[in-house]
Design a protein around this motif. Structure first.
Motif, PDB file in Angstrom:
ATOM      1  N   ARG A  95      54.870 -13.658 -32.199  1.00  0.00           N
ATOM      2  CA  ARG A  95      55.338 -13.570 -33.589  1.00  0.00           C
ATOM      3  C   ARG A  95      55.654 -12.127 -33.957  1.00  0.00           C
ATOM      4  NH1 ARG A  95      51.636 -17.897 -33.990  1.00  0.00           N
ATOM      5  NH2 ARG A  95      49.845 -16.533 -34.304  1.00  0.00           N
ATOM      6  N   ILE A  96      54.819 -11.201 -33.523  1.00  0.00           N
ATOM      7  CA  ILE A  96      55.070  -9.783 -33.800  1.00  0.00           C
ATOM      8  C   ILE A  96      56.355  -9.349 -33.108  1.00  0.00           C
ATOM      9  CG2 ILE A  96      54.225  -7.445 -33.382  1.00  0.00           C
ATOM     10  CD1 ILE A  96      51.368  -8.612 -33.637  1.00  0.00           C
ATOM     11  N   ALA A  97      56.530  -9.753 -31.840  1.00  0.00           N
ATOM     12  CA  ALA A  97      57.721  -9.366 -31.087  1.00  0.00           C
ATOM     13  C   ALA A  97      58.978  -9.944 -31.712  1.00  0.00           C
ATOM     14  CB  ALA A  97      57.589  -9.821 -29.640  1.00  0.00           C
ATOM     15  N   LEU A  98      58.928 -11.211 -32.120  1.00  0.00           N
ATOM     16  CA  LEU A  98      60.106 -11.840 -32.706  1.00  0.00           C
ATOM     17  C   LEU A  98      60.524 -11.127 -33.989  1.00  0.00           C
ATOM     18  CD1 LEU A  98      62.212 -14.061 -32.700  1.00  0.00           C
ATOM     19  CD2 LEU A  98      60.572 -15.554 -33.853  1.00  0.00           C
ATOM     20  N   ASN A  99      59.555 -10.748 -34.796  1.00  0.00           N
ATOM     21  CA  ASN A  99      59.864 -10.022 -36.022  1.00  0.00           C
ATOM     22  C   ASN A  99      60.520  -8.678 -35.712  1.00  0.00           C
ATOM     23  OD1 ASN A  99      59.596  -9.668 -38.996  1.00  0.00           O
ATOM     24  ND2 ASN A  99      58.257  -7.982 -38.392  1.00  0.00           N
ATOM     25  N   GLU A 100      60.001  -7.977 -34.707  1.00  0.00           N
ATOM     26  CA  GLU A 100      60.591  -6.697 -34.298  1.00  0.00           C
ATOM     27  C   GLU A 100      62.010  -6.904 -33.781  1.00  0.00           C
ATOM     28  OE1 GLU A 100      59.417  -3.535 -34.186  1.00  0.00           O
ATOM     29  OE2 GLU A 100      57.417  -3.869 -34.987  1.00  0.00           O
ATOM     30  N   ILE A 101      62.189  -7.942 -32.974  1.00  0.00           N
ATOM     31  CA  ILE A 101      63.501  -8.205 -32.377  1.00  0.00           C
ATOM     32  C   ILE A 101      64.545  -8.494 -33.438  1.00  0.00           C
ATOM     33  CG2 ILE A 101      64.743  -9.975 -31.064  1.00  0.00           C
ATOM     34  CD1 ILE A 101      62.241 -10.016 -29.199  1.00  0.00           C
ATOM     35  N   LEU A 102      64.206  -9.323 -34.407  1.00  0.00           N
ATOM     36  CA  LEU A 102      65.177  -9.683 -35.438  1.00  0.00           C
ATOM     37  C   LEU A 102      65.542  -8.497 -36.313  1.00  0.00           C
ATOM     38  CD1 LEU A 102      63.896 -13.214 -36.504  1.00  0.00           C
ATOM     39  CD2 LEU A 102      65.760 -12.618 -34.946  1.00  0.00           C
ATOM     40  N   ASN A 153      65.670  -5.378 -35.071  1.00  0.00           N
ATOM     41  CA  ASN A 153      66.277  -4.359 -34.206  1.00  0.00           C
ATOM     42  C   ASN A 153      67.092  -5.027 -33.108  1.00  0.00           C
ATOM     43  OD1 ASN A 153      64.683  -1.707 -35.092  1.00  0.00           O
ATOM     44  ND2 ASN A 153      63.196  -3.376 -34.950  1.00  0.00           N
ATOM     45  N   ILE A 154      67.947  -5.953 -33.509  1.00  0.00           N
ATOM     46  CA  ILE A 154      68.609  -6.818 -32.549  1.00  0.00           C
ATOM     47  C   ILE A 154      69.517  -6.049 -31.598  1.00  0.00           C
ATOM     48  CG2 ILE A 154      70.641  -7.368 -33.951  1.00  0.00           C
ATOM     49  CD1 ILE A 154      68.519  -9.814 -31.816  1.00  0.00           C
ATOM     50  N   ARG A 155      70.078  -4.940 -32.030  1.00  0.00           N
ATOM     51  CA  ARG A 155      71.012  -4.215 -31.163  1.00  0.00           C
ATOM     52  C   ARG A 155      70.304  -3.413 -30.084  1.00  0.00           C
ATOM     53  NH1 ARG A 155      76.035  -5.116 -32.431  1.00  0.00           N
ATOM     54  NH2 ARG A 155      76.582  -5.777 -34.543  1.00  0.00           N
ATOM     55  N   ARG A 156      68.983  -3.468 -30.075  1.00  0.00           N
ATOM     56  CA  ARG A 156      68.223  -2.888 -28.966  1.00  0.00           C
ATOM     57  C   ARG A 156      67.525  -3.982 -28.155  1.00  0.00           C
ATOM     58  NH1 ARG A 156      68.451   2.299 -28.637  1.00  0.00           N
ATOM     59  NH2 ARG A 156      68.911   3.581 -30.464  1.00  0.00           N
ATOM     60  N   ARG A 159      79.684 -13.737 -26.849  1.00  0.00           N
ATOM     61  CA  ARG A 159      79.610 -13.204 -28.208  1.00  0.00           C
ATOM     62  C   ARG A 159      78.332 -12.390 -28.403  1.00  0.00           C
ATOM     63  NH1 ARG A 159      81.062 -17.891 -30.861  1.00  0.00           N
ATOM     64  NH2 ARG A 159      78.898 -18.515 -31.190  1.00  0.00           N
ATOM     65  N   LEU A 160      77.223 -12.881 -27.842  1.00  0.00           N
ATOM     66  CA  LEU A 160      75.973 -12.142 -27.950  1.00  0.00           C
ATOM     67  C   LEU A 160      76.065 -10.805 -27.218  1.00  0.00           C
ATOM     68  CD1 LEU A 160      73.357 -14.990 -27.510  1.00  0.00           C
ATOM     69  CD2 LEU A 160      73.495 -13.442 -29.449  1.00  0.00           C
ATOM     70  N   GLY A 161      76.657 -10.816 -26.040  1.00  0.00           N
ATOM     71  CA  GLY A 161      76.755  -9.592 -25.257  1.00  0.00           C
ATOM     72  C   GLY A 161      77.707  -8.572 -25.834  1.00  0.00           C
ATOM     73  N   ARG A 162      78.725  -9.025 -26.518  1.00  0.00           N
ATOM     74  CA  ARG A 162      79.731  -8.097 -27.040  1.00  0.00           C
ATOM     75  C   ARG A 162      79.448  -7.627 -28.460  1.00  0.00           C
ATOM     76  NH1 ARG A 162      84.744 -10.517 -27.631  1.00  0.00           N
ATOM     77  NH2 ARG A 162      83.859 -12.586 -27.364  1.00  0.00           N
ATOM     78  N   HIS A 163      78.799  -8.453 -29.251  1.00  0.00           N
ATOM     79  CA  HIS A 163      78.714  -8.141 -30.680  1.00  0.00           C
ATOM     80  C   HIS A 163      77.297  -8.078 -31.248  1.00  0.00           C
ATOM     81  CE1 HIS A 163      82.985  -8.668 -30.711  1.00  0.00           C
ATOM     82  NE2 HIS A 163      82.916  -9.954 -30.481  1.00  0.00           N
ATOM     83  N   ARG A 164      76.317  -8.679 -30.566  1.00  0.00           N
ATOM     84  CA  ARG A 164      75.025  -8.841 -31.211  1.00  0.00           C
ATOM     85  C   ARG A 164      73.911  -8.041 -30.530  1.00  0.00           C
ATOM     86  NH1 ARG A 164      77.824 -10.393 -34.681  1.00  0.00           N
ATOM     87  NH2 ARG A 164      78.209 -12.523 -35.338  1.00  0.00           N
ATOM     88  N   LEU A 165      73.771  -8.227 -29.219  1.00  0.00           N
ATOM     89  CA  LEU A 165      72.641  -7.668 -28.495  1.00  0.00           C
ATOM     90  C   LEU A 165      73.037  -6.396 -27.762  1.00  0.00           C
ATOM     91  CD1 LEU A 165      71.394 -10.974 -26.817  1.00  0.00           C
ATOM     92  CD2 LEU A 165      70.677 -10.039 -29.001  1.00  0.00           C
ATOM     93  N   TYR A 208      63.822  -3.916 -26.402  1.00  0.00           N
ATOM     94  CA  TYR A 208      63.162  -5.198 -26.633  1.00  0.00           C
ATOM     95  C   TYR A 208      63.689  -6.172 -25.594  1.00  0.00           C
ATOM     96  CZ  TYR A 208      62.380  -2.923 -31.124  1.00  0.00           C
ATOM     97  OH  TYR A 208      62.027  -2.015 -32.097  1.00  0.00           O
ATOM     98  N   PHE A 209      62.818  -7.005 -25.046  1.00  0.00           N
ATOM     99  CA  PHE A 209      63.213  -7.917 -23.980  1.00  0.00           C
ATOM    100  C   PHE A 209      62.871  -9.353 -24.346  1.00  0.00           C
ATOM    101  CE2 PHE A 209      62.547  -3.857 -21.876  1.00  0.00           C
ATOM    102  CZ  PHE A 209      63.617  -3.764 -20.991  1.00  0.00           C
ATOM    103  N   ILE A 210      63.833 -10.255 -24.083  1.00  0.00           N
ATOM    104  CA  ILE A 210      63.599 -11.698 -24.175  1.00  0.00           C
ATOM    105  C   ILE A 210      63.982 -12.295 -22.836  1.00  0.00           C
ATOM    106  CG2 ILE A 210      64.151 -13.853 -25.355  1.00  0.00           C
ATOM    107  CD1 ILE A 210      65.178 -12.232 -27.709  1.00  0.00           C
ATOM    108  N   PHE A 211      63.142 -13.211 -22.336  1.00  0.00           N
ATOM    109  CA  PHE A 211      63.516 -13.941 -21.121  1.00  0.00           C
ATOM    110  C   PHE A 211      63.321 -15.423 -21.354  1.00  0.00           C
ATOM    111  CE2 PHE A 211      62.388 -15.937 -17.006  1.00  0.00           C
ATOM    112  CZ  PHE A 211      63.625 -15.792 -16.399  1.00  0.00           C
TER     113      PHE A 211
END
Length: 337
Positions: free
Chosen positions: A32-39, A41-44, A77-83, A255-258
């Protein structure tokens, strides 16, 4: 005033398991902490995903996967514009992904467990072809199962309907074959893969993460490798450097998601656990399917229901990173936009 309107419409809410907005629950406090950080700071954020079994059901005949047509466009779209980066870590060969339309702009593909890398139309072989592979392939002639022959590996596929005792015999035979020809043995979701000795998603994921972190950060994880694994790790990294691959050796606050579904993905989870211990926000997503790998689910922050759940998770990730007005439109149109 704009923020008040957004809050009223619910456009700034984090992902949640309510009102049909999302199809998952975050099971761990760290998640939950990681998800909040990710949302925030999505461009990292770096999204690394497995494919077969995670985003489409595994099939006996590997040339015929049932891929939802929106997936390539969504990932691009995620790779070019979001993440910061959208990437695959898959057993598939790059040529197979090309034939499926999965090699798209904005995505980096680490294929055959990391033996080859594709980006922007350029493919690089990162490790040599194992000398025992051709002999192993020839011994699979005549098998009643589906054999997938690749440049650096060979995989044998079955279905959930096959008799358990026959599958157990197949796995025993493949383990023996791997031992005889000095190959790595990877049982997965309705598939068993033979690849270069020491090659695994754990090793490849460490090389992948090293692109974005100081080398000394990853070295603490690599020290636990076997000598053979360390040799493959060094070979992959040397090939990356020789290919002229552009690195980001110290991405500020990455930040990493797998997202994965089977036993080979456990190595990536172990890497993320190590990074989490260093204070790096990570999110582990397990995909539950026909042949679920319980240890992966037990360690996951989020467990989604099959490929449809994984796709919904990624859609939600994109939805929460889009401008507020686009989030409103997409929710209104049922994510059709």
């Amino acid at each position: 005033m704009l923020r008040v309107v957004q809050d009223f419409l619910g456009l700034t809410r984090p992902m949640q398991d309510a009102d049909g907005i999302a199809c998952f629950t975050v099971n761990t406090a760290a998640g939950r902490i990681a998800l909040n950080e990710i949302l925030q700071n999505i461009r990292r954020t770096i999204l690394l995903v497995d494919l077969d079994g995670s985003f489409w059901d595994p099939v006996r005949w590997p040339k015929r996967p049932l891929i939802v047509c929106q997936i390539p466009r969504l990932f691009s779209r995620l790779g070019r514009h979001r993440l910061f980066m959208m990437a695959y870590l898959t057993g598939r060969a790059s040529e197979q992904l090309r034939s499926f339309g999965m090699l798209v702009r904005g995505v980096v593909a680490w294929c055959q467990f990391g033996a080859e890398r594709w980006q922007d139309g350029k493919q690089v072989d990162l490790v040599p072809v194992p000398p025992g592979l051709e002999a192993a392939k020839s011994e699979l002639d005549g098998t009643p199962y589906s054999v997938e022959r690749k440049t650096h590996a060979v995989a044998v596929h079955w279905t959930a309907a096959d008799v358990d005792s026959a599958v157990e015999l197949l796995l025993t035979q493949q383990q023996t074959l791997a031992d005889q020809h000095l190959l790595a043995y990877h049982p997965g979701n309705l598939v068993v893969e033979l690849s270069p000795l020491g090659m695994s998603k754990k090793v490849s994921a460490a090389c992948f993460a090293r692109q974005f972190l100081p080398a000394e950060v990853i070295e603490g994880f690599v020290r636990e490798f076997t000598p053979v694994e360390q040799g493959v790790y060094e070979q992959i990294w040397a090939s990356l450097e020789a290919s002229g691959t552009k690195f980001v050796p110290s991405l500020q606050s990455p930040y990493f998601i797998f997202v994965g579904d089977s036993a080979p993905d456990m190595g990536v989870f172990l890497l993320l656990d190590y990074l989490r211990g260093l204070g790096i926000p990570v999110l582990k997503v397990a995909v539950k399917g026909n042949n679920p790998y319980k240890p992966l689910e037990d360690l996951a922050d989020i467990v989604v229901d099959g490929p449809a759940g994984a796709l919904q998770f990624v859609r939600e990730l994109e939805l929460h990173t889009a401008p507020w007005w686009l989030r409103f439109l997409r929710r209104s149109l049922g994510h059709a936009a």
